[in-house]
Design an enzyme around this catalytic site. Sequence first.
Site, PDB file in Angstrom:
ATOM      1  N   ASP A 115       0.796  -1.181   0.185  1.00 22.30           N
ATOM      2  CA  ASP A 115      -0.422  -0.338  -0.142  1.00 22.30           C
ATOM      3  C   ASP A 115       0.684   1.700  -0.095  1.00 22.30           C
ATOM      4  O   ASP A 115       1.841   1.378   0.488  1.00 22.30           O
ATOM      5  CB  ASP A 115      -0.638   0.036   1.029  1.00 22.30           C
ATOM      6  CG  ASP A 115      -0.530  -0.116   2.856  1.00 22.30           C
ATOM      7  OD1 ASP A 115       0.916  -0.743   2.167  1.00 22.30           O
ATOM      8  OD2 ASP A 115      -1.251   0.785   3.098  1.00 22.30           O
TER       9      ASP A 115
ATOM     10  N   GLU B 207       0.052  -1.344   5.658  1.00 23.94           N
ATOM     11  CA  GLU B 207       0.884  -0.491   6.810  1.00 23.94           C
ATOM     12  C   GLU B 207       0.708   0.691   6.985  1.00 23.94           C
ATOM     13  O   GLU B 207       1.032   1.933   7.882  1.00 23.94           O
ATOM     14  CB  GLU B 207       2.274  -1.028   5.898  1.00 23.94           C
ATOM     15  CG  GLU B 207       3.824  -0.264   7.244  1.00 23.94           C
ATOM     16  CD  GLU B 207       4.232   0.980   7.547  1.00 23.94           C
ATOM     17  OE1 GLU B 207       4.703   1.140   8.842  1.00 23.94           O
ATOM     18  OE2 GLU B 207       3.973   2.265   6.064  1.00 23.94           O
ATOM     19  N   GLU B 208       0.466   1.707   5.976  1.00 26.57           N
ATOM     20  CA  GLU B 208      -0.101   3.242   5.975  1.00 26.57           C
ATOM     21  C   GLU B 208      -1.503   3.873   6.666  1.00 26.57           C
ATOM     22  O   GLU B 208      -0.934   4.817   7.179  1.00 26.57           O
ATOM     23  CB  GLU B 208       0.431   3.970   4.925  1.00 26.57           C
ATOM     24  CG  GLU B 208       1.920   3.900   3.793  1.00 26.57           C
ATOM     25  CD  GLU B 208       3.012   4.225   4.524  1.00 26.57           C
ATOM     26  OE1 GLU B 208       2.782   4.892   5.161  1.00 26.57           O
ATOM     27  OE2 GLU B 208       3.921   3.999   3.419  1.00 26.57           O
TER      28      GLU B 208
ATOM     29  N   HIS C 297       5.891   9.655   1.725  1.00 20.88           N
ATOM     30  CA  HIS C 297       4.765  10.663   1.953  1.00 20.88           C
ATOM     31  C   HIS C 297       4.443  11.722   1.011  1.00 20.88           C
ATOM     32  O   HIS C 297       3.804  12.742   1.563  1.00 20.88           O
ATOM     33  CB  HIS C 297       4.872  10.654   3.148  1.00 20.88           C
ATOM     34  CG  HIS C 297       4.756   9.276   4.047  1.00 20.88           C
ATOM     35  ND1 HIS C 297       4.023   9.267   4.958  1.00 20.88           N
ATOM     36  CD2 HIS C 297       5.161   8.185   3.717  1.00 20.88           C
ATOM     37  CE1 HIS C 297       4.361   8.275   5.433  1.00 20.88           C
ATOM     38  NE2 HIS C 297       5.038   7.663   4.876  1.00 20.88           N
TER      39      HIS C 297
HETATM   40  N1  BES Z   1       8.384   3.519   5.783  1.00 26.01           N
HETATM   41  C1  BES Z   1       7.998   4.141   6.767  1.00 26.01           C
HETATM   42  C2  BES Z   1       9.131   4.194   8.150  1.00 26.01           C
HETATM   43  C3  BES Z   1       9.602   4.235   7.605  1.00 26.01           C
HETATM   44  C4  BES Z   1      10.357   6.056   7.731  1.00 26.01           C
HETATM   45  C5  BES Z   1      11.140   3.755   7.919  1.00 26.01           C
HETATM   46  C6  BES Z   1      11.278   6.920   7.800  1.00 26.01           C
HETATM   47  C7  BES Z   1      12.278   4.839   8.524  1.00 26.01           C
HETATM   48  C8  BES Z   1      12.783   5.770   8.270  1.00 26.01           C
HETATM   49  C9  BES Z   1       6.877   3.823   6.724  1.00 26.01           C
HETATM   50  O1  BES Z   1       6.166   3.389   5.178  1.00 26.01           O
HETATM   51  C10 BES Z   1       5.751   4.856   7.865  1.00 26.01           C
HETATM   52  O2  BES Z   1       5.339   6.302   6.788  1.00 26.01           O
HETATM   53  N2  BES Z   1       5.199   4.702   8.861  1.00 26.01           N
HETATM   54  C11 BES Z   1       4.684   5.273   9.321  1.00 26.01           C
HETATM   55  C12 BES Z   1       3.523   5.300  10.317  1.00 26.01           C
HETATM   56  C13 BES Z   1       2.461   5.397  10.448  1.00 26.01           C
HETATM   57  C14 BES Z   1       0.684   5.433   9.454  1.00 26.01           C
HETATM   58  C15 BES Z   1       1.863   4.698  11.409  1.00 26.01           C
HETATM   59  C16 BES Z   1       5.632   6.293  10.541  1.00 26.01           C
HETATM   60  O3  BES Z   1       6.400   6.331  10.350  1.00 26.01           O
HETATM   61  O4  BES Z   1       4.277   7.691  10.032  1.00 26.01           O
HETATM   62 MN    MN Z   2       6.834   2.078   4.234  1.00 21.11          MN
HETATM   63 MN    MN Z   3       4.997   5.345   4.700  1.00 27.76          MN
END
Ligand code: BES
Ligand code: MN
Ligand code: MN
Length: 471
Positions: free
Chosen positions: A92, A157-158, A431
């Site tokens: 996603d 995941e998002e 993002h």
């Molecule tokens: N891949 C990211 C997490 C991430 C960001 C890992 C930067 C390493 C470096 C993941 O897809 C993400 O965006 N996670 C969200 C989680 C939230 C939606 C619960 C986040 O970190 O904001």
């Molecule tokens: Mn991610």
């Molecule tokens: Mn992400």
Amino acid sequence: MASVKEQIKGFLESRRATSERILADFLAIPSVSADPHHRADVVRAAKWVAEFLSQMGLHTEVAQPAPGHPVVYAETPYRAGLPTVLVYGHYDVQPAENPALWESPPFEPTIRGGAIYARGASDDKGQVLTHLLSVQAWYEVTKSWPINFKFVIEGEEEVGSLVLEKFLDENGDRLSCDCVVISDGNQFGPDQPAITYGLRGIAYFELRVKGPSRDLHSGSFGGTVTNPATALTMILGRIMGPDGRIAIPGFYDDVVPLSDEERRRLRELPFDERAFWATLGVEAALGEPGYTVLERRWARPTFEVCGLWGGYQGEGAKTVIPSQAGAKISFRLVPRQDPTRIRQALLAYLAKICPVGVEYELVDLHASPAVLTSLDSPYIKAAENAIKAAFPRPPVFTREGGSIPIVSLFQQRLGADILLLGWGQDDDNTHAPNEKFSLADFHRGTLASAYLWEFIRQIAVPEKNSDRHSG
Ligand code: BES
Ligand code: MN
Ligand code: MN
């Protein structure tokens, strides 16, 4: 005759153009999990992943144990005596707002300057694909698999991984493994790969403030009622002090202090705070006193206002007291901070600081604890060797500020080692508009992944682990 490793390297090199076409095909599916309009596209992306996995000979299922988006699960036939790796990732993607700010449309993958531009290029489709392609290469070259594989590629995941949590509840035993491999993060810098040993957790809320039963003329009524927008800013202004310290009583209670040894290692990383700020268009920043930028970013908890509304947002002025205001707020958490306790501490503090004349409501959006992995593991060593062989420099050891909600559950439930091997870069615009993924990193990541399986194959697995598999 060339070694298997050389044959696989040659195979991957000969297939670079094909791999890029496959990536573009995957990226063209707008699998935005947050947007109900894209439901069918999310399902299409799940099927795309399932199709890919079953074409390379894996037993594949598309599961949906609860309302939400499907989990793709696949496994190789179990062979005793070999390590079992679970590859996790997400198909996603985040919404592609604002389309006008994209130089090429978010779901029309475009190659410019050695990178592929599309929503999901780096987060996480491009990174997931490195593992799919590396396992496929092993299968094509050897007609077999070097180790036992399980794949869990999810579609939420998002948005918080709720369906996957249910899947894990129901399939915990099936997911047993020696090591979980995840590429969903970043390298330390260009040409500087990293092995990540920590992720921050998150507690994310919407805070709604309600005042008078309707909007009011701010002249006729100003001074007679509490303005919800003003009250909201007062509340937010008391959550964090001007020095970046969070003022909620008890907030830091469970925070594990950084060890001197870790602080020393972090200080040794080649990091220039001024240059970092320059890439972000700022010259300096507020932050918790006594901590470096890398410590604040990876190993200290934070408070952020992620969205803010209330009152008149249009052109020019309108003299009005809005009846409601609100904010999206998040706390990034570090190891041992419990999102539930943080929520309770926040609620108790809000009860104390909320101005008279307004009411508030706190809506839960995300909660996941932080992750810290052990560096003292044969899997870390294997990853180090694999990365050394595929990238121009050996990896450095980093943490990440972001969160991957399911990882702490994997850690608790599966008791497996966790390998976080991000192939992305900090400037990939995840993002944000114009998300990209370097094609050099895509190919090197795929090669490192292929080598990783070979190094992991040489790890002796304890008997008890093999017993847990049903065969
Ligand atoms: N891949 C990211 C997490 C991430 C960001 C890992 C930067 C390493 C470096 C993941 O897809 C993400 O965006 N996670 C969200 C989680 C939230 C939606 C619960 C986040 O970190 O904001
Ligand atoms: Mn991610
Ligand atoms: Mn992400």
